[in-house]
Motif scaffolding. Structure first.
Motif, PDB file in Angstrom:
ATOM      1  N   VAL A  15       4.503  29.296  34.398  1.00  0.00           N
ATOM      2  CA  VAL A  15       4.272  28.133  35.259  1.00  0.00           C
ATOM      3  C   VAL A  15       2.882  27.577  34.986  1.00  0.00           C
ATOM      4  N   LYS A  16       2.832  26.255  34.757  1.00  0.00           N
ATOM      5  CA  LYS A  16       1.546  25.663  34.348  1.00  0.00           C
ATOM      6  C   LYS A  16       1.406  24.242  34.865  1.00  0.00           C
ATOM      7  N   THR A  17       0.258  23.960  35.498  1.00  0.00           N
ATOM      8  CA  THR A  17      -0.074  22.551  35.754  1.00  0.00           C
ATOM      9  C   THR A  17      -1.331  22.155  34.984  1.00  0.00           C
ATOM     10  N   GLY A  18      -2.090  23.128  34.529  1.00  0.00           N
ATOM     11  CA  GLY A  18      -3.326  22.804  33.804  1.00  0.00           C
ATOM     12  C   GLY A  18      -3.854  24.016  33.059  1.00  0.00           C
ATOM     13  N   GLY A  19      -5.130  23.922  32.677  1.00  0.00           N
ATOM     14  CA  GLY A  19      -5.730  24.935  31.822  1.00  0.00           C
ATOM     15  C   GLY A  19      -5.821  26.330  32.428  1.00  0.00           C
ATOM     16  N   LEU A  20      -5.838  26.400  33.760  1.00  0.00           N
ATOM     17  CA  LEU A  20      -5.865  27.707  34.424  1.00  0.00           C
ATOM     18  C   LEU A  20      -4.708  28.588  33.929  1.00  0.00           C
ATOM     19  N   ALA A  21      -3.544  27.994  33.784  1.00  0.00           N
ATOM     20  CA  ALA A  21      -2.371  28.749  33.332  1.00  0.00           C
ATOM     21  C   ALA A  21      -2.571  29.263  31.908  1.00  0.00           C
ATOM     22  N   ASP A  22      -3.188  28.442  31.075  1.00  0.00           N
ATOM     23  CA  ASP A  22      -3.430  28.863  29.690  1.00  0.00           C
ATOM     24  C   ASP A  22      -4.364  30.064  29.660  1.00  0.00           C
ATOM     25  N   VAL A  23      -5.396  30.018  30.501  1.00  0.00           N
ATOM     26  CA  VAL A  23      -6.362  31.114  30.546  1.00  0.00           C
ATOM     27  C   VAL A  23      -5.666  32.401  31.019  1.00  0.00           C
ATOM     28  N   SER A 295      -3.321  14.790  29.240  1.00  0.00           N
ATOM     29  CA  SER A 295      -4.099  15.170  30.425  1.00  0.00           C
ATOM     30  C   SER A 295      -3.342  14.986  31.732  1.00  0.00           C
ATOM     31  N   ARG A 296      -3.786  15.732  32.735  1.00  0.00           N
ATOM     32  CA  ARG A 296      -3.481  15.351  34.117  1.00  0.00           C
ATOM     33  C   ARG A 296      -4.155  13.998  34.322  1.00  0.00           C
ATOM     34  N   LEU A 297      -3.521  13.120  35.055  1.00  0.00           N
ATOM     35  CA  LEU A 297      -4.128  11.805  35.290  1.00  0.00           C
ATOM     36  C   LEU A 297      -4.772  11.817  36.673  1.00  0.00           C
ATOM     37  N   GLN A 300     -10.935  12.851  37.924  1.00  0.00           N
ATOM     38  CA  GLN A 300     -11.776  13.734  37.097  1.00  0.00           C
ATOM     39  C   GLN A 300     -11.751  13.343  35.621  1.00  0.00           C
ATOM     40  N   LYS A 301     -10.600  12.900  35.156  1.00  0.00           N
ATOM     41  CA  LYS A 301     -10.386  12.798  33.707  1.00  0.00           C
ATOM     42  C   LYS A 301     -10.878  11.481  33.098  1.00  0.00           C
ATOM     43  N   GLY A 302     -11.418  10.578  33.923  1.00  0.00           N
ATOM     44  CA  GLY A 302     -12.053   9.369  33.386  1.00  0.00           C
ATOM     45  C   GLY A 302     -11.095   8.373  32.752  1.00  0.00           C
ATOM     46  N   ILE A 348       4.507   8.781  30.258  1.00  0.00           N
ATOM     47  CA  ILE A 348       4.232   9.475  31.514  1.00  0.00           C
ATOM     48  C   ILE A 348       5.178  10.667  31.594  1.00  0.00           C
ATOM     49  N   GLY A 349       4.612  11.850  31.786  1.00  0.00           N
ATOM     50  CA  GLY A 349       5.449  13.038  31.880  1.00  0.00           C
ATOM     51  C   GLY A 349       4.660  14.251  31.451  1.00  0.00           C
ATOM     52  N   TYR A 350       5.330  15.371  31.396  1.00  0.00           N
ATOM     53  CA  TYR A 350       4.714  16.616  30.945  1.00  0.00           C
ATOM     54  C   TYR A 350       5.554  17.142  29.799  1.00  0.00           C
ATOM     55  N   ASP A 351       4.989  17.307  28.631  1.00  0.00           N
ATOM     56  CA  ASP A 351       5.783  17.671  27.460  1.00  0.00           C
ATOM     57  C   ASP A 351       4.940  18.525  26.505  1.00  0.00           C
ATOM     58  N   GLU A 352       5.183  19.819  26.586  1.00  0.00           N
ATOM     59  CA  GLU A 352       4.405  20.792  25.799  1.00  0.00           C
ATOM     60  C   GLU A 352       4.589  20.550  24.287  1.00  0.00           C
ATOM     61  N   GLY A 375     -12.328  22.520  29.687  1.00  0.00           N
ATOM     62  CA  GLY A 375     -11.501  21.614  28.889  1.00  0.00           C
ATOM     63  C   GLY A 375     -10.898  22.388  27.739  1.00  0.00           C
ATOM     64  N   LEU A 376      -9.632  22.190  27.517  1.00  0.00           N
ATOM     65  CA  LEU A 376      -8.965  22.901  26.418  1.00  0.00           C
ATOM     66  C   LEU A 376      -8.524  21.961  25.301  1.00  0.00           C
ATOM     67  N   THR A 377      -8.230  20.687  25.639  1.00  0.00           N
ATOM     68  CA  THR A 377      -7.640  19.841  24.594  1.00  0.00           C
ATOM     69  C   THR A 377      -8.640  19.540  23.472  1.00  0.00           C
ATOM     70  N   LEU A 379     -10.572  21.753  22.329  1.00  0.00           N
ATOM     71  CA  LEU A 379     -10.511  22.966  21.498  1.00  0.00           C
ATOM     72  C   LEU A 379      -9.271  22.916  20.595  1.00  0.00           C
ATOM     73  N   TYR A 380      -8.139  22.448  21.166  1.00  0.00           N
ATOM     74  CA  TYR A 380      -6.942  22.262  20.318  1.00  0.00           C
ATOM     75  C   TYR A 380      -7.278  21.284  19.203  1.00  0.00           C
ATOM     76  N   GLY A 381      -7.976  20.192  19.575  1.00  0.00           N
ATOM     77  CA  GLY A 381      -8.338  19.169  18.600  1.00  0.00           C
ATOM     78  C   GLY A 381      -9.156  19.773  17.451  1.00  0.00           C
TER      79      GLY A 381
HETATM   80  P1  ADP Z   1      -7.216  20.886  33.413  1.00  0.00           P
HETATM   81  O1  ADP Z   1      -6.977  22.320  33.594  1.00  0.00           O
HETATM   82  O2  ADP Z   1      -8.359  20.352  34.204  1.00  0.00           O
HETATM   83  O3  ADP Z   1      -5.986  20.075  33.581  1.00  0.00           O
HETATM   84  P2  ADP Z   1      -7.642  21.597  30.590  1.00  0.00           P
HETATM   85  O4  ADP Z   1      -8.066  20.758  29.438  1.00  0.00           O
HETATM   86  O5  ADP Z   1      -8.370  22.856  30.797  1.00  0.00           O
HETATM   87  O6  ADP Z   1      -7.696  20.649  31.876  1.00  0.00           O
HETATM   88  O7  ADP Z   1      -6.141  22.039  30.440  1.00  0.00           O
HETATM   89  C1  ADP Z   1      -5.062  21.167  30.471  1.00  0.00           C
HETATM   90  C2  ADP Z   1      -3.884  21.855  29.846  1.00  0.00           C
HETATM   91  O8  ADP Z   1      -2.701  21.215  30.283  1.00  0.00           O
HETATM   92  C3  ADP Z   1      -3.876  21.757  28.338  1.00  0.00           C
HETATM   93  O9  ADP Z   1      -3.185  22.869  27.817  1.00  0.00           O
HETATM   94  C4  ADP Z   1      -3.096  20.472  28.106  1.00  0.00           C
HETATM   95  O10 ADP Z   1      -2.530  20.400  26.831  1.00  0.00           O
HETATM   96  C5  ADP Z   1      -2.047  20.591  29.183  1.00  0.00           C
HETATM   97  N1  ADP Z   1      -1.488  19.329  29.656  1.00  0.00           N
HETATM   98  C6  ADP Z   1      -2.018  18.479  30.566  1.00  0.00           C
HETATM   99  N2  ADP Z   1      -1.204  17.433  30.778  1.00  0.00           N
HETATM  100  C7  ADP Z   1      -0.137  17.624  29.984  1.00  0.00           C
HETATM  101  C8  ADP Z   1       1.062  16.882  29.749  1.00  0.00           C
HETATM  102  N3  ADP Z   1       1.309  15.742  30.374  1.00  0.00           N
HETATM  103  N4  ADP Z   1       1.950  17.388  28.863  1.00  0.00           N
HETATM  104  C9  ADP Z   1       1.698  18.544  28.220  1.00  0.00           C
HETATM  105  N5  ADP Z   1       0.601  19.274  28.395  1.00  0.00           N
HETATM  106  C10 ADP Z   1      -0.316  18.830  29.264  1.00  0.00           C
END
Ligand code: ADP
Ligand code: GLC
Length: 476
Positions: A15-23, A295-297, A300-302, A348-352, A375-377, A379-381
């Motif tokens: 389950v993931k909404t943001g970078g916390l889940a990745d960590v 990004s989450r919209l 914070q994200k500018g 608009i959406g969430y798509d890994e 910020g993680l993106t 680092l991916y970049g």
């Molecule tokens: P935050 O945790 O503040 O959202 P981070 O950069 O630490 O910012 O982590 C965001 C994570 O969520 C990254 O793994 C990013 O790829 C992912 N992410 C955010 N929005 C989406 C989206 N719409 N679709 C896919 N992945 C997303």
């Protein structure tokens, strides 16, 4: 082997909404290589329960904030999980923190207090013959853990990681009884914050060590602008506060083996991915850099800065492919802008999967955040040779080497940074980006530098391990 209990509200891949889940999903795997055995305690949201295979019930609770619950042990993607199955708290339609309209669940205080209470019980009695040496909580959702440990007389050291101070987890003082908190500790020394119960403050005050996810954000948190009311409390704990930069899962994010893309070992291999990405987003050919943003919209994200600065990029032949979801106002503004600018494409959406394709196909990744703990993106970049253009703040300041004249002369630059964080400075950075993109030799050098920069968890995992070791030595 040191034993650590992670207490966390999201964890990839479940389950993931943001970078916390990745960590939470990546750090335990690397900690294991450093001799730390982690079990991850996570709420059994409906979406999590639906993905579990074989589980073992390791504890039962008759009355946990309004219902009975079970603790399930299982292994998921190499992680040793403890799932708190409490249907009255977690089995519902909607998202993990709120309903389908985006409003927070009214019982979020109880939902995450339950997680903290169970963490404290595990620290007190152990589970399945396993007792943690350290309890490591993440963000406000884990913040009440030390309060419950204190009530049970447990002295296991508690580590608290702040991933984002913008979320305080405040609850009405009237909930003291419901949450089973000690009214005598509802004071400014403990978890009272402007008349409310603050789970975040409880975590900060109750932690043996506090850290956040970059050195610069650790410093920023001590200032009123970034500390958002917690700066005084953090200044009081300054000697126990540190910054440990996040890494990424370099197996999941590996351009040479990524199953979502046409794999490549050096930046030349990005061409096929760029072509595919333009097609996916319906973008035509253009002479400037293809920028991506995932990004989450939120404020914070500018994103609003990006919209204001857009003309500078488009005039330089640049394009943007953007993927995100969140604030409906920002979603609408982006879609409207995409309607009028052929070189801005928005999904608009969430798509890994698409997020991987964007990192592979983009020339540059944009992170114009007003604040960014790590910020993680970006680092991916770096790993994908997609040069980060970032605001100079938090982890973005610590992980990107700005293409200043000096850095370019020395051949060490990996991206671009802009400051102050406003639309004008971003527009100027877009002009620099477009110029740099036309200087093919410099661009190539920067891509090579970026792809060589270590972005894995190894060094930071070792730092966490040392922190645990020092704490457990003191405790024993
Ligand atoms: P935050 O945790 O503040 O959202 P981070 O950069 O630490 O910012 O982590 C965001 C994570 O969520 C990254 O793994 C990013 O790829 C992912 N992410 C955010 N929005 C989406 C989206 N719409 N679709 C896919 N992945 C997303
Ligand atoms: C938070 C922050 C982000 C950080 C992530 C993981 O959501 O906003 O900057 O990378 O946590 O620590």
């Amino acid at each position: 082997m040191t034993k650590a209990l992670f207490v966390v509200s999201e964890c990839a891949p479940l389950v993931k909404t943001g970078g916390l889940a990745d960590v939470a999903g990546a750090l335990p795997i690397v900690l294991a290589k450093h001799g730390v055995g982690v079990r991850v305690l996570l709420p059994g949201y409906r979406t999590v329960m639906a993905q579990l295979g074989k589980t073992k019930t390791v504890a039962r609770f008759d009355a946990l904030f309004g219902g009975s619950a079970e603790l399930l042990s299982c292994s998921v993607a190499g992680l040793d999980m403890l799932i708190l199955d409490a249907p009255h708290l977690y089995d519902r339609d909607g998202a993990i923190y709120g309903d389908a309209t985006g409003a927070d669940w009214p019982d979020n205080a109880e939902r995450f207090a339950a997680l903290c209470k169970v963490a404290a019980l595990i620290a007190a009695d152990g589970i399945d013959g396993w007792t943690p040496d350290v309890v490591h909580g993440h963000d406000w959702q884990a913040g009440l853990t030390p309060e419950y440990m204190h009530a049970l007389g447990v002295t296991t050291p508690f580590v608290f990681t702040i991933h984002n101070i913008a979320f305080h987890g405040n609850a009405d003082a009237g909930k003291l009884g419901d949450l089973g908190l000690d009214p005598a500790r509802f004071t400014s020394e403990h978890f009272e914050f402007w008349g409310q119960i603050s789970a975040l403050k409880a975590g900060i005050v109750g932690a043996a060590k506090i850290n956040t996810v970059s050195q610069t954000y650790a410093e920023e948190l001590l200032t009123p602008d970034f500390g958002i009311g917690m700066d005084g409390i953090l200044r009081a704990r300054q000697s126990d506060l540190s910054g440990i930069v996040n890494g990424i899962d370099v197996d999941v994010w590996n351009p040479a083996t990524d199953p979502n893309i046409t794999p490549y070992k050096n930046a030349a291999g990005k061409a096929a991915n760029k072509k595919a990405l333009r097609k996916t987003f319906g973008l035509g050919q253009s002479s400037g850099p293809l920028c991506v943003l995932v990004s989450r919209l939120t404020e914070q994200k500018g994103i609003d800065l990006l919209l204001d600065a857009l003309p500078a990029l488009l005039e330089g032949g640049g394009q943007i492919a953007l993927l995100g979801s969140g604030d409906p106002k920002l979603e609408i503004a982006l879609l409207e802008a995409a309607d009028t600018h052929a070189n801005l494409a928005v999904k608009i959406g969430y798509d890994e999967t698409l997020s991987h394709q964007m990192m592979a196909g983009g020339d540059a990744v944009l992170v114009p955040s007003r604040f960014e703990p790590c910020g993680l993106t970006q680092l991916y970049g770096l790993r994908y040779g997609t040069l980060p253009l970032v605001a100079l703040t938090g982890g973005l300041a610590d992980t990107v080497i700005n293409a200043s004249p000096a850095a370019l002369t020395r051949g060490v630059a990996t991206g671009l940074q802009f400051f102050p964080i406003n639309a004008q400075a971003l527009a100027n950075a877009f002009v620099r980006l477009c110029d740099l993109f036309q200087d093919k030799a410099t661009w190539k050098t920067m891509q090579r530098n970026a792809m060589k920069q270590p972005v894995d968890w190894d060094t930071s995992a070792a730092t966490y391990k040392d922190m645990y070791a020092r704490l457990t030595e003191v405790a024993s």
